[in-house]
Scaffold this motif. Sequence first.
Motif, PDB file in Angstrom:
ATOM      1  N   MET A   1       0.845  -1.201   0.000  1.00 46.79           N
ATOM      2  CA  MET A   1       0.000   0.000   0.000  1.00 46.79           C
ATOM      3  C   MET A   1       0.881   1.252   0.000  1.00 46.79           C
ATOM      4  N   LYS A   2       0.668   2.076  -1.015  1.00 50.19           N
ATOM      5  CA  LYS A   2       1.430   3.322  -1.122  1.00 50.19           C
ATOM      6  C   LYS A   2       0.543   4.497  -0.713  1.00 50.19           C
ATOM      7  N   CYS A   3       1.069   5.288   0.192  1.00 51.05           N
ATOM      8  CA  CYS A   3       0.306   6.373   0.796  1.00 51.05           C
ATOM      9  C   CYS A   3       1.017   7.705   0.566  1.00 51.05           C
ATOM     10  N   LEU A   4       0.288   8.661   0.022  1.00 50.28           N
ATOM     11  CA  LEU A   4       0.816  10.015  -0.159  1.00 50.28           C
ATOM     12  C   LEU A   4       0.488  10.848   1.068  1.00 50.28           C
ATOM     13  N   VAL A   5       1.480  11.560   1.588  1.00 49.48           N
ATOM     14  CA  VAL A   5       1.252  12.453   2.731  1.00 49.48           C
ATOM     15  C   VAL A   5       1.663  13.868   2.335  1.00 49.48           C
ATOM     16  N   VAL A   6       0.727  14.796   2.466  1.00 49.21           N
ATOM     17  CA  VAL A   6       1.032  16.215   2.317  1.00 49.21           C
ATOM     18  C   VAL A   6       0.409  16.947   3.506  1.00 49.21           C
ATOM     19  N   ALA A   7       0.830  18.184   3.706  1.00 45.24           N
ATOM     20  CA  ALA A   7       0.258  19.017   4.772  1.00 45.24           C
ATOM     21  C   ALA A   7       0.476  20.476   4.390  1.00 45.24           C
ATOM     22  N   ASP A   8      -0.176  21.362   5.101  1.00 42.78           N
ATOM     23  CA  ASP A   8       0.091  22.800   4.929  1.00 42.78           C
ATOM     24  C   ASP A   8      -0.039  23.257   3.475  1.00 42.78           C
ATOM     25  N   LEU A   9      -1.105  22.843   2.837  1.00 47.26           N
ATOM     26  CA  LEU A   9      -1.331  23.301   1.461  1.00 47.26           C
ATOM     27  C   LEU A   9      -1.790  24.766   1.458  1.00 47.26           C
ATOM     28  N   HIS A  10      -2.404  25.198   2.567  1.00 45.83           N
ATOM     29  CA  HIS A  10      -2.729  26.628   2.744  1.00 45.83           C
ATOM     30  C   HIS A  10      -3.368  27.259   1.516  1.00 45.83           C
ATOM     31  N   TYR A  11      -4.397  26.629   1.047  1.00 49.02           N
ATOM     32  CA  TYR A  11      -5.206  27.176  -0.053  1.00 49.02           C
ATOM     33  C   TYR A  11      -4.378  27.408  -1.325  1.00 49.02           C
ATOM     34  N   ALA A  12      -3.346  26.609  -1.505  1.00 47.43           N
ATOM     35  CA  ALA A  12      -2.568  26.655  -2.750  1.00 47.43           C
ATOM     36  C   ALA A  12      -3.294  25.748  -3.747  1.00 47.43           C
ATOM     37  N   LEU A  13      -4.116  26.336  -4.605  1.00 43.95           N
ATOM     38  CA  LEU A  13      -5.007  25.529  -5.441  1.00 43.95           C
ATOM     39  C   LEU A  13      -4.227  24.694  -6.459  1.00 43.95           C
ATOM     40  N   LYS A  14      -3.096  25.202  -6.908  1.00 45.14           N
ATOM     41  CA  LYS A  14      -2.265  24.411  -7.828  1.00 45.14           C
ATOM     42  C   LYS A  14      -1.764  23.142  -7.125  1.00 45.14           C
ATOM     43  N   GLN A  15      -1.434  23.263  -5.862  1.00 47.89           N
ATOM     44  CA  GLN A  15      -0.967  22.089  -5.108  1.00 47.89           C
ATOM     45  C   GLN A  15      -2.120  21.105  -4.896  1.00 47.89           C
ATOM     46  N   LEU A  16      -3.329  21.610  -4.689  1.00 46.80           N
ATOM     47  CA  LEU A  16      -4.491  20.713  -4.581  1.00 46.80           C
ATOM     48  C   LEU A  16      -4.741  20.003  -5.912  1.00 46.80           C
ATOM     49  N   ASP A  17      -4.553  20.722  -7.023  1.00 43.24           N
ATOM     50  CA  ASP A  17      -4.644  20.089  -8.355  1.00 43.24           C
ATOM     51  C   ASP A  17      -3.637  18.946  -8.456  1.00 43.24           C
ATOM     52  N   TRP A  18      -2.434  19.225  -7.989  1.00 46.08           N
ATOM     53  CA  TRP A  18      -1.360  18.222  -8.047  1.00 46.08           C
ATOM     54  C   TRP A  18      -1.746  16.981  -7.231  1.00 46.08           C
ATOM     55  N   VAL A  19      -2.285  17.198  -6.046  1.00 49.10           N
ATOM     56  CA  VAL A  19      -2.685  16.069  -5.184  1.00 49.10           C
ATOM     57  C   VAL A  19      -3.776  15.246  -5.876  1.00 49.10           C
ATOM     58  N   GLN A  20      -4.716  15.945  -6.495  1.00 47.65           N
ATOM     59  CA  GLN A  20      -5.820  15.266  -7.180  1.00 47.65           C
ATOM     60  C   GLN A  20      -5.290  14.345  -8.284  1.00 47.65           C
ATOM     61  N   LEU A  21      -4.323  14.833  -9.018  1.00 41.94           N
ATOM     62  CA  LEU A  21      -3.727  14.042 -10.097  1.00 41.94           C
ATOM     63  C   LEU A  21      -2.912  12.870  -9.527  1.00 41.94           C
ATOM     64  N   ALA A  22      -2.107  13.157  -8.516  1.00 40.11           N
ATOM     65  CA  ALA A  22      -1.246  12.132  -7.909  1.00 40.11           C
ATOM     66  C   ALA A  22      -2.075  11.012  -7.290  1.00 40.11           C
ATOM     67  N   ALA A  23      -3.266  11.344  -6.791  1.00 39.62           N
ATOM     68  CA  ALA A  23      -4.103  10.374  -6.080  1.00 39.62           C
ATOM     69  C   ALA A  23      -4.477   9.185  -6.961  1.00 39.62           C
ATOM     70  N   GLU A  24      -4.495   9.416  -8.277  1.00 40.78           N
ATOM     71  CA  GLU A  24      -4.897   8.343  -9.191  1.00 40.78           C
ATOM     72  C   GLU A  24      -3.983   7.126  -9.090  1.00 40.78           C
ATOM     73  N   LYS A  25      -2.716   7.365  -8.736  1.00 40.96           N
ATOM     74  CA  LYS A  25      -1.740   6.264  -8.724  1.00 40.96           C
ATOM     75  C   LYS A  25      -1.452   5.753  -7.319  1.00 40.96           C
ATOM     76  N   LEU A  26      -2.247   6.172  -6.338  1.00 47.63           N
ATOM     77  CA  LEU A  26      -1.921   5.830  -4.954  1.00 47.63           C
ATOM     78  C   LEU A  26      -3.086   5.133  -4.271  1.00 47.63           C
ATOM     79  N   ASP A  27      -2.757   4.444  -3.174  1.00 46.72           N
ATOM     80  CA  ASP A  27      -3.776   3.670  -2.457  1.00 46.72           C
ATOM     81  C   ASP A  27      -4.431   4.460  -1.337  1.00 46.72           C
ATOM     82  N   LEU A  28      -3.792   5.561  -0.954  1.00 44.27           N
ATOM     83  CA  LEU A  28      -4.305   6.351   0.160  1.00 44.27           C
ATOM     84  C   LEU A  28      -3.669   7.741   0.090  1.00 44.27           C
TER      85      LEU A  28
END
Length: 248
Positions: A1-28
């Motif tokens: 199981m591969k898990c992505l951990v991020v924090a402190d995105l602080h309303y950085a919408l580009k970073q939220l876009d990045w997380v959304q895309l990255a989530a496709e290849k991850l289990d959590l």
Amino acid sequence: MKCLVVADLHYALKQLDWVQLAAEKLDLVVIAGDLLDLASMVDREAQTVVVLKYLERIARKAPLLVSSGNHDGTERNTADEAIARWLEEAREGGVLVDGDSWERDGTLFTIFPWWDGPVSREEVAQLLDKESKKTFKKWVWVYHAPPDNSRVSWTGKKHAGDTFLVDWIHQYKPALVLSGHIHQSPFRENGSWVDRVGETWVFNTGRQIGPEPAFIILDLEKNTAAWTSLAGREMIDLNDISAQPQEA
Ligand SMILES: [Zn+2]
């Protein structure tokens, strides 16, 4: 199981876009607090609407665990402590939030709210007590503030972590604690994105500007962690209790 951990995105919408895309290849996916930004030009009510939409979209790609941070408390409890009640709305979109837990293959993840005073801190203590009675092989905490007196709470001048968390780690001995909060810890001399408190591995993703967040990938089968940021990429083998992060 591969898990992505991020924090402190602080309303950085580009970073939220990045997380959304990255989530496709991850289990959590874990977002360990501070989704909103107190210093933003956008008022926080409006931020919550946008962030909730993002969380729903990410949760359609992978299981999503989100804790509140100190920037996320838009309401107050009866003791006048800031709380992030808005985050509970994300449950309708399948997101797991403060007070929730998620289990797979014997690994239990518990999501802790930011505590802003004695009343909300007691809620954290009660959640710890309740969750500790469950059956699991490995316990992982999603907890915005890092433990005090560790490399992951080093500001460059002092430690600025959670002292209560240190006691709780010694008491309950979780396997991993996933945090953020002290944005610069991984980037400072004598700071880091990973450290140990007793038998527990503790992490702080750090915060960076730009379209990609600093992030950690946990491989829960191999028991390794990798951190990627503008400062480079490092890995650590969590099977080795004396391991230090290595450039990767
Ligand atoms: Zn923050």
